[in-house]
Design a protein around this motif. Structure first.
Motif, PDB file in Angstrom:
ATOM      1  N   LEU A  89       0.850  -1.184   0.000  1.00 39.31           N
ATOM      2  CA  LEU A  89       0.000   0.000   0.000  1.00 39.31           C
ATOM      3  C   LEU A  89       0.890   1.239   0.000  1.00 39.31           C
ATOM      4  CD1 LEU A  89      -2.686  -1.091   2.611  1.00 39.31           C
ATOM      5  CD2 LEU A  89      -2.831  -1.177   0.118  1.00 39.31           C
ATOM      6  N   PRO A  90       0.337   2.388  -0.398  1.00 41.48           N
ATOM      7  CA  PRO A  90       1.144   3.610  -0.358  1.00 41.48           C
ATOM      8  C   PRO A  90       1.741   3.827   1.039  1.00 41.48           C
ATOM      9  CG  PRO A  90      -0.915   4.001  -1.507  1.00 41.48           C
ATOM     10  CD  PRO A  90      -1.006   2.622  -0.925  1.00 41.48           C
ATOM     11  N   THR A  91       2.980   4.261   1.073  1.00 43.38           N
ATOM     12  CA  THR A  91       3.696   4.462   2.331  1.00 43.38           C
ATOM     13  C   THR A  91       3.063   5.590   3.143  1.00 43.38           C
ATOM     14  OG1 THR A  91       5.711   3.737   1.250  1.00 43.38           O
ATOM     15  CG2 THR A  91       5.964   4.910   3.335  1.00 43.38           C
ATOM     16  N   SER A  92       2.843   5.315   4.409  1.00 44.12           N
ATOM     17  CA  SER A  92       2.295   6.303   5.346  1.00 44.12           C
ATOM     18  C   SER A  92       2.880   6.038   6.720  1.00 44.12           C
ATOM     19  CB  SER A  92       0.772   6.196   5.418  1.00 44.12           C
ATOM     20  OG  SER A  92       0.189   6.559   4.199  1.00 44.12           O
ATOM     21  N   LYS A  93       2.683   7.006   7.617  1.00 38.94           N
ATOM     22  CA  LYS A  93       3.175   6.841   8.985  1.00 38.94           C
ATOM     23  C   LYS A  93       2.418   5.722   9.685  1.00 38.94           C
ATOM     24  CE  LYS A  93       4.709  11.552   9.824  1.00 38.94           C
ATOM     25  NZ  LYS A  93       4.594  12.730  10.663  1.00 38.94           N
ATOM     26  N   ARG A  94       3.078   5.107  10.650  1.00 37.77           N
ATOM     27  CA  ARG A  94       2.454   4.045  11.439  1.00 37.77           C
ATOM     28  C   ARG A  94       1.181   4.579  12.097  1.00 37.77           C
ATOM     29  NH1 ARG A  94       2.333  -0.806  13.059  1.00 37.77           N
ATOM     30  NH2 ARG A  94       1.976  -1.420  15.196  1.00 37.77           N
ATOM     31  N   GLY A  95       0.148   3.798  12.064  1.00 37.06           N
ATOM     32  CA  GLY A  95      -1.125   4.200  12.637  1.00 37.06           C
ATOM     33  C   GLY A  95      -2.100   4.733  11.606  1.00 37.06           C
ATOM     34  N   TYR A  96      -1.621   4.962  10.386  1.00 31.45           N
ATOM     35  CA  TYR A  96      -2.482   5.494   9.327  1.00 31.45           C
ATOM     36  C   TYR A  96      -3.490   4.442   8.853  1.00 31.45           C
ATOM     37  CZ  TYR A  96      -3.852   7.590   4.867  1.00 31.45           C
ATOM     38  OH  TYR A  96      -4.564   8.108   3.806  1.00 31.45           O
ATOM     39  N   TYR A  97      -3.023   3.199   8.720  1.00 31.67           N
ATOM     40  CA  TYR A  97      -3.882   2.125   8.225  1.00 31.67           C
ATOM     41  C   TYR A  97      -4.466   1.308   9.363  1.00 31.67           C
ATOM     42  CZ  TYR A  97      -1.963   2.907   3.552  1.00 31.67           C
ATOM     43  OH  TYR A  97      -1.593   3.459   2.354  1.00 31.67           O
ATOM     44  N   ARG A  98      -5.728   0.881   9.181  1.00 34.78           N
ATOM     45  CA  ARG A  98      -6.392   0.000  10.132  1.00 34.78           C
ATOM     46  C   ARG A  98      -6.996  -1.164   9.362  1.00 34.78           C
ATOM     47  NH1 ARG A  98      -6.177   1.914  15.072  1.00 34.78           N
ATOM     48  NH2 ARG A  98      -5.648   4.099  15.267  1.00 34.78           N
ATOM     49  N   GLU A  99      -7.022  -2.328  10.004  1.00 29.98           N
ATOM     50  CA  GLU A  99      -7.525  -3.516   9.311  1.00 29.98           C
ATOM     51  C   GLU A  99      -8.851  -3.982   9.897  1.00 29.98           C
ATOM     52  OE1 GLU A  99      -5.966  -7.644  10.164  1.00 29.98           O
ATOM     53  OE2 GLU A  99      -4.272  -6.448  10.878  1.00 29.98           O
ATOM     54  N   TYR A 100      -9.654  -4.566   9.014  1.00 29.93           N
ATOM     55  CA  TYR A 100     -10.969  -5.076   9.391  1.00 29.93           C
ATOM     56  C   TYR A 100     -11.193  -6.418   8.698  1.00 29.93           C
ATOM     57  CZ  TYR A 100     -11.402  -0.161  10.585  1.00 29.93           C
ATOM     58  OH  TYR A 100     -11.185   1.087  11.104  1.00 29.93           O
TER      59      TYR A 100
END
Length: 143
Positions: A89-100
């Motif tokens: 996925l596009p690089t982002s800071k930790r905590g940006y993405y959440r999983e479901y």
């Protein structure tokens, strides 16, 4: 004579194994697109793979609706930080993405299907991605 033939056969076998192991290493180190894995999400290395919300399995549409309303979610891991360790996925800071979790019928565990959403406000994600193969590939969800 038999000993010489066995030595040649053994050397050929060792050489063949070495070639095979080298190929496995090269393929495993290659980027996902080069390994024949379906392309990753839009914006990553020029790929543009998407899936319309209506094309998601029914369980995926249910999960997506729960994300937008803030839950409640059926699994404890839902809404936890997704680390993007695969870097698909596009690089982002930790905590940006959440999983479901997207429930998989007849699965005894969480199954392989997930929706990963990115954004600072979980109920208003910037983008969401669907994976049916436990993070090996992603498709950006389009409304």
């Amino acid at each position: 004579m038999l000993r010489a033939a066995t030595a040649v056969t053994g050397q050929a076998l060792r050489t063949g194994c070495a070639v095979l192991l080298s190929a496995v290493y090269v393929l495993s180190a290659a980027p996902a697109g080069a390994r024949g894995v379906p392309p990753v999400a839009e914006g990553v290395e020029g790929y543009a793979t998407t899936i319309a919300l209506q094309e998601l399995p029914p369980q995926g549409r249910t999960t997506y609706a729960l994300i937008l309303q803030g839950g409640p979610f059926p699994y404890d891991k839902d809404g936890t930080v997704f680390g993007n360790r695969e870097r698909l996925l596009p690089t982002s800071k930790r905590g940006y993405y959440r999983e479901y979790t997207v429930k998989t019928p007849r699965s005894r565990d969480r199954g392989a299907r997930r929706i990963i959403c990115g954004g600072l406000q979980p109920q208003q994600p910037d983008a969401c991605y669907y994976t049916s193969d436990h993070y090996s590939s992603f498709r950006k969800i389009t409304p």
